[in-house]
Design a protein around this motif. Structure first.
Motif, mmCIF file in Angstrom:
data_model
loop_
_atom_site.group_PDB
_atom_site.id
_atom_site.type_symbol
_atom_site.label_atom_id
_atom_site.label_comp_id
_atom_site.label_asym_id
_atom_site.label_seq_id
_atom_site.Cartn_x
_atom_site.Cartn_y
_atom_site.Cartn_z
ATOM 1 N N LYS A 31 0.860 -1.174 0.000
ATOM 2 C CA LYS A 31 0.000 0.000 0.000
ATOM 3 C C LYS A 31 0.903 1.232 0.000
ATOM 4 O O LYS A 31 1.757 1.384 0.870
ATOM 5 C CB LYS A 31 -0.932 0.002 1.208
ATOM 6 N N ILE A 32 0.694 2.080 -0.990
ATOM 7 C CA ILE A 32 1.454 3.321 -1.119
ATOM 8 C C ILE A 32 0.512 4.475 -0.793
ATOM 9 O O ILE A 32 -0.621 4.512 -1.278
ATOM 10 C CB ILE A 32 2.021 3.497 -2.541
ATOM 11 N N ARG A 33 1.002 5.422 0.029
ATOM 12 C CA ARG A 33 0.131 6.506 0.480
ATOM 13 C C ARG A 33 0.859 7.839 0.443
ATOM 14 O O ARG A 33 2.068 7.903 0.662
ATOM 15 C CB ARG A 33 -0.341 6.235 1.907
ATOM 16 N N ALA A 34 0.105 8.887 0.173
ATOM 17 C CA ALA A 34 0.608 10.256 0.265
ATOM 18 C C ALA A 34 -0.417 11.082 1.032
ATOM 19 O O ALA A 34 -1.627 10.855 0.916
ATOM 20 C CB ALA A 34 0.835 10.851 -1.117
ATOM 21 N N ASP A 35 0.054 12.020 1.841
ATOM 22 C CA ASP A 35 -0.821 12.879 2.628
ATOM 23 C C ASP A 35 -0.720 14.311 2.117
ATOM 24 O O ASP A 35 0.390 14.836 1.961
ATOM 25 C CB ASP A 35 -0.432 12.835 4.111
ATOM 26 N N ILE A 36 -1.864 14.922 1.847
ATOM 27 C CA ILE A 36 -1.866 16.276 1.306
ATOM 28 C C ILE A 36 -2.889 17.138 2.051
ATOM 29 O O ILE A 36 -3.762 16.628 2.764
ATOM 30 C CB ILE A 36 -2.206 16.295 -0.204
ATOM 31 N N GLU A 37 -2.756 18.446 1.865
ATOM 32 C CA GLU A 37 -3.785 19.393 2.261
ATOM 33 C C GLU A 37 -4.221 20.141 1.013
ATOM 34 O O GLU A 37 -3.383 20.528 0.190
ATOM 35 C CB GLU A 37 -3.253 20.371 3.313
ATOM 36 N N MET A 38 -5.531 20.327 0.877
ATOM 37 C CA MET A 38 -6.053 20.993 -0.321
ATOM 38 C C MET A 38 -7.137 21.984 0.097
ATOM 39 O O MET A 38 -8.064 21.626 0.834
ATOM 40 C CB MET A 38 -6.587 19.947 -1.299
ATOM 41 N N LYS A 39 -7.019 23.222 -0.402
ATOM 42 C CA LYS A 39 -7.969 24.273 -0.069
ATOM 43 C C LYS A 39 -8.374 25.020 -1.328
ATOM 44 O O LYS A 39 -7.575 25.148 -2.268
ATOM 45 C CB LYS A 39 -7.356 25.271 0.926
ATOM 46 N N CYS A 40 -9.593 25.529 -1.307
ATOM 47 C CA CYS A 40 -10.058 26.398 -2.390
ATOM 48 C C CYS A 40 -11.098 27.348 -1.804
ATOM 49 O O CYS A 40 -12.154 26.911 -1.333
ATOM 50 C CB CYS A 40 -10.666 25.591 -3.525
ATOM 51 N N PHE A 41 -10.805 28.644 -1.812
ATOM 52 C CA PHE A 41 -11.672 29.634 -1.177
ATOM 53 C C PHE A 41 -12.599 30.335 -2.163
ATOM 54 O O PHE A 41 -13.330 31.243 -1.788
ATOM 55 C CB PHE A 41 -10.814 30.677 -0.448
ATOM 56 N N GLN A 42 -12.575 29.920 -3.414
ATOM 57 C CA GLN A 42 -13.465 30.528 -4.397
ATOM 58 C C GLN A 42 -14.892 30.037 -4.203
ATOM 59 O O GLN A 42 -15.151 29.041 -3.516
ATOM 60 C CB GLN A 42 -12.988 30.184 -5.819
ATOM 61 N N PHE A 43 -15.816 30.718 -4.869
ATOM 62 C CA PHE A 43 -17.202 30.273 -4.875
ATOM 63 C C PHE A 43 -17.265 28.869 -5.483
ATOM 64 O O PHE A 43 -16.577 28.562 -6.457
ATOM 65 C CB PHE A 43 -18.053 31.247 -5.696
ATOM 66 N N ASP A 44 -18.087 27.997 -4.903
ATOM 67 C CA ASP A 44 -18.167 26.587 -5.324
ATOM 68 C C ASP A 44 -16.822 25.885 -5.161
ATOM 69 O O ASP A 44 -16.455 25.009 -5.955
ATOM 70 C CB ASP A 44 -18.628 26.471 -6.783
ATOM 71 N N GLY A 45 -16.086 26.274 -4.127
ATOM 72 C CA GLY A 45 -14.782 25.654 -3.898
ATOM 73 C C GLY A 45 -14.850 24.153 -3.738
ATOM 74 O O GLY A 45 -13.979 23.417 -4.191
ATOM 75 N N VAL A 46 -15.937 23.677 -3.103
ATOM 76 C CA VAL A 46 -16.053 22.237 -2.890
ATOM 77 C C VAL A 46 -16.164 21.490 -4.212
ATOM 78 O O VAL A 46 -15.647 20.378 -4.356
ATOM 79 C CB VAL A 46 -17.252 21.919 -1.969
ATOM 80 N N LEU A 47 -16.809 22.092 -5.193
ATOM 81 C CA LEU A 47 -16.922 21.451 -6.503
ATOM 82 C C LEU A 47 -15.569 21.394 -7.211
ATOM 83 O O LEU A 47 -15.238 20.405 -7.879
ATOM 84 C CB LEU A 47 -17.938 22.212 -7.367
ATOM 85 N N HIS A 48 -14.792 22.446 -7.048
ATOM 86 C CA HIS A 48 -13.456 22.451 -7.658
ATOM 87 C C HIS A 48 -12.561 21.401 -6.992
ATOM 88 O O HIS A 48 -11.742 20.752 -7.664
ATOM 89 C CB HIS A 48 -12.830 23.851 -7.518
ATOM 90 N N ILE A 49 -12.725 21.237 -5.686
ATOM 91 C CA ILE A 49 -11.942 20.211 -4.987
ATOM 92 C C ILE A 49 -12.329 18.825 -5.468
ATOM 93 O O ILE A 49 -11.471 17.959 -5.689
ATOM 94 C CB ILE A 49 -12.132 20.344 -3.462
ATOM 95 N N LYS A 50 -13.631 18.615 -5.659
ATOM 96 C CA LYS A 50 -14.073 17.311 -6.163
ATOM 97 C C LYS A 50 -13.526 17.045 -7.561
ATOM 98 O O LYS A 50 -13.134 15.916 -7.887
ATOM 99 C CB LYS A 50 -15.597 17.243 -6.161
ATOM 100 N N ASP A 51 -13.498 18.085 -8.391
ATOM 101 C CA ASP A 51 -12.921 17.923 -9.739
ATOM 102 C C ASP A 51 -11.439 17.563 -9.650
ATOM 103 O O ASP A 51 -10.939 16.726 -10.412
ATOM 104 C CB ASP A 51 -13.088 19.214 -10.542
ATOM 105 N N ALA A 52 -10.725 18.206 -8.719
ATOM 106 C CA ALA A 52 -9.297 17.906 -8.541
ATOM 107 C C ALA A 52 -9.106 16.476 -8.057
ATOM 108 O O ALA A 52 -8.165 15.786 -8.470
ATOM 109 C CB ALA A 52 -8.683 18.896 -7.551
ATOM 110 N N MET A 53 -10.001 16.014 -7.187
ATOM 111 C CA MET A 53 -9.924 14.633 -6.704
ATOM 112 C C MET A 53 -10.125 13.646 -7.851
ATOM 113 O O MET A 53 -9.438 12.612 -7.940
ATOM 114 C CB MET A 53 -10.973 14.399 -5.614
ATOM 115 N N ARG A 54 -11.054 13.960 -8.739
ATOM 116 C CA ARG A 54 -11.282 13.087 -9.907
ATOM 117 C C ARG A 54 -10.047 13.045 -10.807
ATOM 118 O O ARG A 54 -9.702 12.004 -11.361
ATOM 119 C CB ARG A 54 -12.497 13.579 -10.694
ATOM 120 N N LYS A 55 -9.390 14.195 -10.962
ATOM 121 C CA LYS A 55 -8.161 14.232 -11.770
ATOM 122 C C LYS A 55 -7.080 13.342 -11.151
ATOM 123 O O LYS A 55 -6.354 12.647 -11.858
ATOM 124 C CB LYS A 55 -7.644 15.674 -11.867
ATOM 125 N N ALA A 56 -6.997 13.368 -9.824
ATOM 126 C CA ALA A 56 -6.011 12.536 -9.140
ATOM 127 C C ALA A 56 -6.294 11.056 -9.380
ATOM 128 O O ALA A 56 -5.399 10.273 -9.705
ATOM 129 C CB ALA A 56 -6.015 12.845 -7.644
#
Length: 309
Positions: free
Chosen positions: A173-198
């Motif tokens: 099992k390989i793991r990486a720990d990150i912190e991700m923030k987005c303060f723009q409007f609909d930031g949660v949607l942008h984070i979800k899009d970034a998660m899909r890209k990952a």
């Protein structure tokens, strides 16, 4: 091959003694004023040659020589453990098993360990080529020599079973720990899009999953038989995630770079996420707090994501 009281002692290699200038693994028995008495671990702990002792010299050994010696010994020790277990459970003479199976594989593949690795997925092509000669009395009363398989079906099955049990590679099992923030409007949607890209950066051999621990902490995880490949895939996943979130003026920080994690580390992460989930349930109903709206993190379904682990 069968015997009521099988011999279970045998050296690991066909040669009775090591070659000149060969580095060997030893166990020190005692130390005298002028010399030390040792046993050769790879040669059935032998101490004596024909009329005296095997003369060993202590000399400076390079790191490369040490690594080669240790690697050979560890592989040989695993092969020996499998061979001895089969001999003991099937009531066979261990040296006879080496003569007709182990040492021919050493000769053909450089080391029996390499042959055993192939046996895991294709036992027939490796073991069916091994033969032995047996003498029988023919119809005319004369002794004849016949070539037969080196292993009976029962012994072959036992050997394959033990090899697969001891040598089937286990995924890391390989793991990486990150912190991700987005303060723009609909930031949660942008984070979800970034998660899909990952996750899209993964492949069939190294599928990538990204999990929310607690805003803004996330972990990226993959499982693979190839450690370096797993680290490379997670590194690319982080890069894809970073590129996407930065398009929307978000920020990703790597807290722990991709690395292999132990079972204990995995358990600790699961326990941490369980505690956070419980805490999240206790404060349910606070979804409209100003603090959450300000962070732009949204209410990513933590419980659902935990179930995917």
């Amino acid at each position: 091959m069968a015997s009521s009281f099988p011999n279970l002692e045998c050296r690991m290699y066909e040669a009775r003694f090591p070659d000149v200038d060969m580095a060997v693994m030893i166990q020190v028995k005692s130390i005298g004023e002028m010399c030390a008495y040792v046993s050769l671990l790879e040669y059935n702990n032998i101490e004596d040659a024909e009329k005296g002792y095997v003369n060993l010299s202590k000399r400076r050994v390079s790191e490369e020589d040490i690594q080669i010696c240790e690697d050979r010994y560890n592989k040989s020790k695993l092969v020996h453990s499998i061979m001895r277990h089969v001999a003991e459970t099937m009531q066979l003479d261990l040296e006879d098993l080496y003569i007709h199976v182990g040492w021919p594989l050493y000769r053909k593949y450089g080391h029996a360990f390499e042959a055993f690795k192939l046996v895991v997925s294709d036992p027939d092509s490796i073991l069916n080529s091994l033969t032995r000669e047996v003498k029988e009395t023919g119809p005319d009363g004369e002794e004849v020599t016949k070539v037969v398989p080196a292993l009976t079906d029962e012994v072959k099955d036992a050997l394959v079973k033990n090899i697969r049990r001891r040598m089937t590679p286990q995924p890391l099992k390989i793991r990486a720990d990150i912190e991700m923030k987005c303060f723009q409007f609909d930031g949660v949607l942008h984070i979800k899009d970034a998660m899909r890209k990952a996750e899209a950066a993964g492949n069939q051999d190294c599928p990538v999953k990204i999990k929310l621990v607690a805003p803004p902490s996330y972990v990226l995880i993959t499982q693979t038989l190839d450690k370096e490949q797993g680290i490379s895939v997670l590194t690319k996943a982080i890069a894809a995630c970073t590129e996407e979130i930065e398009l929307h003026k978000g920020k990703l920080t790597v807290k722990e770079a991709p690395r292999a994690v132990s079972e204990r580390e995995d358990i600790l992460l699961a326990e941490r996420m369980a505690k956070l989930s419980q805490a999240n349930e206790e404060v349910e109903g606070d979804d409209d707090s100003e603090e959450e709206e300000d962070t732009g993190m949204g209410d990513i379904d933590l419980e659902k994501q935990q179930q995917e682990i």
